[in-house]
Scaffold this active site. Structure first.
Site, PDB file in Angstrom:
ATOM      1  N   HIS A 225       0.872  -1.182   0.000  1.00 39.39           N
ATOM      2  CA  HIS A 225       0.000   0.000   0.000  1.00 39.39           C
ATOM      3  C   HIS A 225       0.911   1.235   0.000  1.00 39.39           C
ATOM      4  O   HIS A 225       2.009   1.191   0.541  1.00 39.39           O
ATOM      5  CB  HIS A 225      -0.832  -0.062   1.286  1.00 39.39           C
ATOM      6  CG  HIS A 225      -1.907   0.957   1.423  1.00 39.39           C
ATOM      7  ND1 HIS A 225      -1.661   2.277   1.756  1.00 39.39           N
ATOM      8  CD2 HIS A 225      -3.256   0.855   1.318  1.00 39.39           C
ATOM      9  CE1 HIS A 225      -2.811   2.931   1.848  1.00 39.39           C
ATOM     10  NE2 HIS A 225      -3.794   2.103   1.575  1.00 39.39           N
TER      11      HIS A 225
ATOM     12  N   ASP B   4       2.909  -4.776   7.758  1.00 42.33           N
ATOM     13  CA  ASP B   4       1.692  -3.987   7.596  1.00 42.33           C
ATOM     14  C   ASP B   4       0.527  -4.969   7.685  1.00 42.33           C
ATOM     15  O   ASP B   4       0.261  -5.729   6.755  1.00 42.33           O
ATOM     16  CB  ASP B   4       1.736  -3.278   6.238  1.00 42.33           C
ATOM     17  CG  ASP B   4       0.429  -2.554   5.916  1.00 42.33           C
ATOM     18  OD1 ASP B   4      -0.567  -2.733   6.652  1.00 42.33           O
ATOM     19  OD2 ASP B   4       0.409  -1.823   4.909  1.00 42.33           O
TER      20      ASP B   4
ATOM     21  N   GLN C  76      -4.716  -5.318   6.510  1.00 38.51           N
ATOM     22  CA  GLN C  76      -5.712  -6.209   5.900  1.00 38.51           C
ATOM     23  C   GLN C  76      -5.683  -7.604   6.513  1.00 38.51           C
ATOM     24  O   GLN C  76      -6.512  -8.446   6.159  1.00 38.51           O
ATOM     25  CB  GLN C  76      -5.475  -6.325   4.388  1.00 38.51           C
ATOM     26  CG  GLN C  76      -5.678  -5.046   3.624  1.00 38.51           C
ATOM     27  CD  GLN C  76      -7.110  -4.529   3.679  1.00 38.51           C
ATOM     28  OE1 GLN C  76      -8.052  -5.266   3.951  1.00 38.51           O
ATOM     29  NE2 GLN C  76      -7.275  -3.249   3.426  1.00 38.51           N
TER      30      GLN C  76
ATOM     31  N   LYS D 120     -10.790  -0.742  10.076  1.00 35.49           N
ATOM     32  CA  LYS D 120     -10.954  -1.917   9.206  1.00 35.49           C
ATOM     33  C   LYS D 120     -11.299  -3.156  10.026  1.00 35.49           C
ATOM     34  O   LYS D 120     -11.379  -4.257   9.500  1.00 35.49           O
ATOM     35  CB  LYS D 120      -9.671  -2.151   8.398  1.00 35.49           C
ATOM     36  CG  LYS D 120      -9.403  -1.015   7.412  1.00 35.49           C
ATOM     37  CD  LYS D 120      -8.147  -1.200   6.615  1.00 35.49           C
ATOM     38  CE  LYS D 120      -7.983  -0.028   5.651  1.00 35.49           C
ATOM     39  NZ  LYS D 120      -6.695  -0.061   4.941  1.00 35.49           N
TER      40      LYS D 120
HETATM   41  C1  LIG Z   1      -5.792   0.654   4.602  1.00 34.83           C
HETATM   42  C2  LIG Z   1      -4.385   0.216   4.521  1.00 34.83           C
HETATM   43  C3  LIG Z   1      -3.347   1.002   4.992  1.00 34.83           C
HETATM   44  C4  LIG Z   1      -3.553   2.373   5.540  1.00 34.83           C
HETATM   45  O1  LIG Z   1      -4.421   2.376   6.623  1.00 34.83           O
HETATM   46  P1  LIG Z   1      -5.008   3.756   7.176  1.00 34.83           P
HETATM   47  O2  LIG Z   1      -6.085   3.312   8.111  1.00 34.83           O
HETATM   48  O3  LIG Z   1      -5.523   4.517   6.001  1.00 34.83           O
HETATM   49  O4  LIG Z   1      -3.881   4.450   7.857  1.00 34.83           O
HETATM   50  C5  LIG Z   1      -2.070   0.492   4.924  1.00 34.83           C
HETATM   51  N1  LIG Z   1      -1.836  -0.719   4.414  1.00 34.83           N
HETATM   52  C6  LIG Z   1      -2.812  -1.514   3.952  1.00 34.83           C
HETATM   53  C7  LIG Z   1      -2.487  -2.866   3.423  1.00 34.83           C
HETATM   54  C8  LIG Z   1      -4.129  -1.062   3.983  1.00 34.83           C
HETATM   55  O5  LIG Z   1      -5.088  -1.837   3.504  1.00 34.83           O
END
Ligand SMILES: *Cc1c(COP(=O)(O)O)cnc(C)c1O
Length: 416
Positions: A133, A210, A213, A236
């Site tokens: 991302h 990260d 997801q 999320k």
């Molecule tokens: C949504 C997302 C982000 C960023 O998250 P925020 O809530 O916008 O800070 C980073 N990495 C992945 C894989 C995402 O799906």
């Protein structure tokens, strides 16, 4: 002798009961029932989390860590209890390893400033992957530019699978950091992150995952992964916006510079010298999003009560059903066909721009994402400007996937 019992079954996943917890799912959009399939962008909030926010705001709110009055003590205790819940949710060894941030982006920037600027220098190398991302690319580019460091990128194949051999071949004595996604938001690919971490750690290279997801869909165990950092967002994960966490190993966090200066992150301040607070407070300058943190605590309670394994199983069923249905549709191509995927289905409809797919589906009440999904390198890898993306949550149903498929058939009738 005991007979094998065939009459005992695990309780079925009661999706209708679960949907009853989500008031927003009762909405109609333009006279059609809402079919919400944009969960990878943000998920919806169940009533227990909404209730928790209201209870905090109506009976518990004050600033934390600062006063001896009762409300402040209550708010502080609830905020720290939320931290314990998050620590348990990801199986952190200690709750001080959980730092509240404003979300994944903020967490990654904290690592970049707090760790990267201190330990990464000229000529050093940072490994990312094509699947990242933008929020796990841009901070590292900013660091590389500032320090004269270099970004190396682990490639993916045509299915969207990360190439482990090529990832491993990127390592050399200048490799100082790995930042990699656990699940791709654009394709749904689950990366072999455990082996990737092991490979890096065997060479003394710290790894940040990260997990934006992954946390909503999989059981995350940071001790089992053995990563140095793990980041995700509350919104999320059925929680509020404006909150997320950064997990960091205590020893690593201790070595880092604070990112933001201000109140609460200090032990003492004079104009000559400031002594920083202990972790996690060292990284939580200023008044944090107290209500949002407590709401996120309630969200992980809610998810844990259902069970992340049950959630993953239901979503796998949805993904398999949708993948089979899409495969039967002429003129529809799935982008991202990794063997190991989370509940994300990116697709293109021949002859129709993804933006028009999304706009028309909206007229049937179906909410999908269209665009580059903040992952332009993934789109470039597939030679596409954009895709449409349906992303499922545990409250989605087979009937909703049927509505999506019917919607796409209508799109094809009208536009293809
Ligand atoms: C949504 C997302 C982000 C960023 O998250 P925020 O809530 O916008 O800070 C980073 N990495 C992945 C894989 C995402 O799906």
């Amino acid at each position: 002798m005991s007979a094998v019992r065939t009459d005992v079954k695990a309780p079925a996943f009661d999706v209708e009961r679960i949907r009853g917890d989500f008031p927003i799912l009762k909405l109609e959009i333009g006279g059609k029932p809402l079919v919400y399939l944009d969960n990878a962008a943000s998920s919806q909030m169940p009533q227990p989390v909404i209730d928790r926010l209201v209870r905090y705001q109506t009976t518990q709110h004050a600033n934390i860590h600062r006063a001896v009055h009762t409300l402040s003590e209550v708010a502080t205790a609830e905020y720290e209890e939320a931290r314990r819940k998050l620590a348990r949710f990801i199986n952190a060894r200690e709750e001080r390893e959980v730092i509240f941030t404003s979300g994944t982006t903020d967490s990654i920037n904290l690592v970049m400033h707090g760790f990267g600027r201190k330990f990464i220098g000229a000529g050093d190398e940072i490994i990312l992957s094509t699947l990242e991302h933008h929020s796990n690319i841009v901070p590292w580019q900013m660091l590389a530019e500032e320090k004269g460091a270099k970004i190396r990128v682990a490639p993916i194949d045509d299915a969207g699978e990360l190439q482990s051999g090529e990832y491993e071949a990127l390592f050399n004595p200048r490799t100082k950091f790995v930042a990699v996604t656990h699940v791709s938001n654009a394709l749904g690919t689950i990366t072999p992150v455990r082996q990737m971490i092991a490979h890096a750690r065997a060479r003394g290279v710290p790894v940040m995952v990260d997990g934006a997801q992954a946390a909503p869909h999989l059981t995350v165990d940071v001790q089992d992964l053995d990563c140095d950092f793990y980041a995700f967002s509350g919104h999320k994960l059925c929680g509020p916006t404006g909150i997320g966490i950064l997990y960091g190993k205590a020893a690593t966090l201790e070595r880092m510079q604070p990112f933001k200066g201000g109140g609460d992150m200090i032990l003492s301040v004079t104009f000559e010298k400031t002594t920083y607070n202990t972790i996690p407070h060292k990284f939580e300058a200023g008044t944090p999003p107290i209500a949002a943190a407590i709401g996120l605590g309630a969200a992980v309670d809610y998810l844990s009560a259902i069970g992340m394994d049950a959630i993953a199983a239901h979503e796998r069923h949805l993904l398999e059903y949708a993948t089979a249905a899409f495969s039967r549709m002429a003129g529809v191509r799935i982008v991202g066909t990794a063997a190991n995927k989370a509940a994300v289905l990116s697709f293109v409809v021949a002859g129709v721009h993804p933006h028009d797919v999304g706009t028309l589906l909206n007229q049937y009440g179906v909410a999908v994402r269209t665009g580059h999904h903040c992952a332009q390198p993934v789109m470039q890898r597939f030679g596409l400007p954009a895709t449409s993306r349906a992303s499922f949550a545990f409250y989605n149903t087979i009937a909703e996937i049927d509505a999506l498929v019917d919607g796409i058939r209508n799109v094809q009738k009208i536009l293809a």
